[in-house]
Scaffold this motif. Structure first.
Motif, short mmCIF file in Angstrom:
data_model
loop_
_atom_site.label_atom_id
_atom_site.label_comp_id
_atom_site.label_asym_id
_atom_site.label_seq_id
_atom_site.Cartn_x
_atom_site.Cartn_y
_atom_site.Cartn_z
N UNK A 1 0.67 -1.52 0.20
CA UNK A 1 -0.11 -0.16 -0.40
C UNK A 1 0.43 1.28 -0.26
N UNK A 2 0.68 2.39 -0.36
CA UNK A 2 1.21 3.88 -0.55
C UNK A 2 1.78 4.19 0.35
N UNK A 3 1.00 3.78 1.77
CA UNK A 3 0.73 3.73 3.36
C UNK A 3 2.90 3.08 3.80
N UNK A 4 2.98 2.08 2.55
CA UNK A 4 4.18 1.07 3.43
C UNK A 4 5.24 2.21 2.88
N UNK A 5 4.85 2.40 2.03
CA UNK A 5 5.99 3.59 1.56
C UNK A 5 6.69 4.74 2.30
#
Length: 840
Positions: free
Chosen positions: A242-246
């Motif tokens: 997910x984007x939050x994992x970047x």
């Protein structure tokens, strides 16, 4: 014999008089008349002093000559120099005043180097133009220095130059212990480093399909396995995460907001954000707080001390930037962008708005058989500034600040009544940092930085029928300190070690007046991290070993994160690369469809509590084989990634698991392929990704099923062509659709409510996605120090209505009977855009 000699004499006399007649026939004409004729014939304009060419006569050049041939002829038969300023204007000056010139070409890809700095003791500092050409006035033997970021500094003298602009090749930097640039891929400005990362330089960037400006988070999607399942950069997925994992960093500061227009535009101005490093795996130990990719951005190079800037606009926003040398030691940069919606709503804005506001409260026009008139006011801006202070030869201080703002106001009015309510949503991110670099010696340096980032999202949702007011807020405040030490023990070995402290506070508030309800949650987490890495490089082998230790004081828990990089040249054309990493993160984004922000922004930042929300951990490995020869680049990379500790509330389920809170994992196995062919003016590439991405939740039945972001196949075929100051690029992207869960029936619950009976989770797939994009660019010189640039782009040329998401809801018809309603989210339609900039 005598007759033969007389015949030869006669023949010679005849030939002599024949040529004499020809010469006499070629009567000379005033040079002014010749220049006027050339102007009309080739649609050009000569600039000269009347006294300079007054009375000069030349033989009229043949009409069969091209313009370049005619200018060369005039140059040979006169004492004048004809200097091509641009395609239309030509200046005429005495040959004794002709400046010396040269053309800078990259040794790596034979492309011109624009923006290089040329200076010397008796030479005023100049910059190479778009063709890599520069002019100087010098006849001394004093050294002339040529500098260009990423290339070895070159020292020459005026003897190396001439009026014919000889080619000068610059060699890429070969510092053995740094992430050296090794391959330019796709287009100019995108390169592969020898530490497994990708480097993007917006200052020397070429052109990608569909781009009117160098949107950083759109550019990174040119890389395999970097994609967005819904076309937004706020949902950037790297190898299935997910984007939050970047980890998205701007000047080493973590960003909690990265987009405008709810993710359709990057929030980072490319006019000041010049370099981007992208790590999909094997990130250096200095980077933490992510289980997927790392995107690290930095601002302009402080070595260029000239005054420069520019201003322009496209069909979404206006922009301007300045680089100002305050003194020899201090330089400041400013950049800002502002939406144009207050002035005009362009067709591009309308297309963006239709894409973002579909299936939201804003698109609802009727309720309880009453017609609702909705008015939307949306605007955004970003502003960034950087100050470079060279305190001494050994000390450098850098101060950065960035402000990002999105504002949405939605006014609802019941038609034919005076009832009106206003709902609003405000999203902002403010960051700042100060760093100090010191070179203690030629082999020892240090870096110290303090930073703060503040993110806030406020929403006020007014219900026009019930007078219910819902206030929602998500707030993040993070401060920290980073200290690093770099020691080079020899040409083959160097060590990097440091300490990183962060304090992160995240709060979530929900306040409803009818019925009265208030919920406030706040979590604070302090993290102490130490890290170290050693890099060894000898001839064709490069190895980097690193480890990061994160101590979460609130949980009294330490997590070790080993990192590994190995690069081995098997021959002059073949390279093998092995990367591996363990990482962790304590922040994530909860997705609440039942309590979102006006139906638009559904995500809220949250912190791990090690109870219902654990710290997320990951492990990843990849193996790559690369071949490069004669402009061909072939690369294939297999990878494996597993992420543990994810919460079901962060995955965006819209099926039977939507309201279930569980902890699980996902794992991805995949293959990436790049085929790239480059010539001097043309680059064509094909990239392909195959991956299988599956969830694993022990509490769900079944426990294993496809990930919501499981895009099995993704292919991009594109080309980019450059000719002098003109560039065009086009490309097509095809990928398989993401999974969804099919609704089967409606059931009555014991409490009198109804719910949907779903099929096996993510057992169906959306239709394939395909999009054809085009872009073009042209640059021309307005004056010696000013140029203009125009870009055009067309997204989704074929106007393909791609379905990005499909969900189901229960709807009652006119007879009060319940039925399943299918709700689909579609992609951007055909979207034109144009950008015009003036640069100086």
């Amino acid at each position: 014999m005598t007759k033969s000699k007389n015949s030869c004499k006669t023949l010679i006399v005849v030939i002599f008089f024949f040529f004499l007649g020809n010469i006499q026939a070629q009567e000379k004409t005033l040079l002014t008349t010749v220049l006027q004729s050339l102007e009309e014939r080739f649609d050009i304009s000569f600039s000269f002093s009347e006294d300079l060419i007054k009375g000069k006569e030349v033989v009229v050049p043949s009409n069969s000559l091209t313009l370049e041939e005619a200018l060369k002829y005039l140059d040979n038969v006169t004492d004048l120099f004809f200097n091509r300023i641009n395609q239309r204007y030509i200046s005429v000056i005495p040959k004794k005043n002709v400046p010396l010139c040269g053309q800078l070409i990259s040794m790596e890809d034979n492309l011109p180097l624009s923006g290089a700095t040329i200076q010397g003791d008796d030479v005023s500092s100049v910059i190479s133009d778009l063709n890599g050409v520069f002019y100087i006035n010098s006849s001394s033997t004093a050294p002339i220095t040529i500098q260009f970021l990423g290339y070895e500094t070159l020292t020459i003298t005026a003897k190396s130059l001439s009026q014919n602009c000889p080619t000068i090749y610059l060699v890429p930097q070969l510092n053995e212990l740094s992430p050296v640039l090794i391959n330019t891929i796709f287009t100019k400005g995108i390169s592969k480093n020898n530490n497994g990362s990708f480097r993007i330089n917006t200052g020397t960037f070429g052109l990608l399909p569909g781009q009117v400006e160098n949107d950083i988070l759109q550019i990174v999607q040119a890389l395999p396995s970097v994609e967005s399942s819904d076309e937004t950069i706020s949902n950037l997925n790297i190898r299935g995460g997910t984007n939050a994992e970047n980890l998205i960093l701007w000047e080493d500061i973590k960003m909690y907001q990265n987009g405008h227009f709810f993710g359709l535009i990057s929030a980072f101005d490319p006019n000041i954000t010049k370099e981007v490093s992208v790590y999909k795996n094997g990130a250096p130990a200095r980077y933490g707080e992510s289980v997927s990719g790392v995107i690290a951005m930095s601002t302009s190079n402080p070595e260029n001390s000239d005054f420069s800037g520019g201003a322009g606009f496209n069909l979404i926003n206006g922009n301007a930037f300045l680089q100002i040398p305050i003194s020899e030691k201090v330089k400041m940069s400013f950049a800002g962008r502002k939406s144009l919606t207050e002035i005009i709503e362009t067709p591009t804005y309308d297309t963006y708005a239709s894409r973002i506001f579909q299936d939201t409260k804003i698109t609802t026009t009727t309720n309880n058989n009453l017609e609702i008139d909705g008015n939307v006011d949306f605007s955004f801006y970003d502003f960034s500034t950087t100050t470079h202070w060279k305190v001494s030869e050994k000390d450098h201080i850098k101060i950065n600040a960035l402000a990002i703002q999105n504002d949405l106001e939605y006014i609802e009015t019941i038609v034919n009544t005076s009832n009106s309510e206003t709902s609003q949503l405000n999203q902002s991110n403010l960051v700042g940092g100060i760093s100090w670099n010191r070179d203690w010696s030629s082999s020892l340096s240090s870096y110290v930085m303090g930073f703060a980032t503040y993110y806030q999202l406020n929403a006020e949702n007014q219900d026009i029928f019930t007078t219910q007011v819902s206030l929602q807020e998500n707030e993040v405040l993070e401060t920290g300190l980073r200290a690093e030490l770099k020691k080079q023990f020899s040409e083959k070995l160097h060590l990097n070690a440091g300490y990183h402290f962060t304090e992160t506070g995240i709060s979530n508030t929900q306040d409803v007046n009818i019925p009265r309800f208030r919920d406030f949650e706040k979590e604070v987490l302090r993290t102490h991290s130490v890290f170290s890495s050693a890099t060894f490089q000898k001839q064709k082998t490069r190895v980097q070993l690193g480890v990061r230790a994160n101590y979460f004081s609130k949980f009294n828990r330490t997590i070790l994160e080993p990192r590994f990089q190995l690069r081995q040249e098997l021959s002059s054309h073949f390279v093998i690369e092995l990367l591996g990493e363990f990482k962790s993160q304590a922040t994530s984004q909860r997705i609440d469809f039942e309590s979102d922000f006006l139906g638009i922004e559904k995500r809220r930042w949250i912190l791990a509590n090690e109870e219902t929300i654990p710290i997320i951990t990951s492990k990843q490995a990849s193996l790559q084989l690369e071949y490069k020869k004669n402009g061909w680049l072939l690369s294939t990379e297999g990878f494996y990634k597993k992420v543990d500790g994810i919460s079901s509330r962060t995955q965006g389920f819209q099926n039977q698991f939507q309201f279930v809170n569980a902890t699980g994992a996902y794992q991805v196995r995949g293959l990436e392929v790049i085929i790239n062919k480059k010539t001097k003016n043309l680059s064509s590439w094909l990239s392909y990704k195959y991956a299988v991405n599956n969830y694993s939740f022990d509490e769900f039945q079944p426990s294993t099923f496809p990930n919501n972001l499981d895009i099995r196949h993704n292919i991009t075929l594109a080309t980019s062509y450059t000719l002098n100051k003109f560039k065009i690029s086009s490309g097509v992207n095809w990928r398989t659709g993401i999974p969804f869960t099919q609704a089967l029936d409606i059931q009555d619950n014991e409490n009198g409510t109804k719910s949907i009976i779903y099929d096996t989770p993510n057992n169906s797939r959306l239709e394939d996605y395909i999009r054809l994009d085009f872009s073009g660019e042209y640059v021309w010189d307005i004056s010696k120090y000013t140029k203009a640039k125009i870009n055009v782009a067309l997204l989704n040329v074929l106007n393909k209505q791609n379905i990005l998401n499909r969900r189901f809801a229960i709807l009652e018809d006119e007879n009060g009977e319940s039925q399943i309603n299918t709700i689909e989210e579609t992609s951007l339609g055909v979207t034109p855009n144009i950008s015009i900039q003036v640069l100086f």
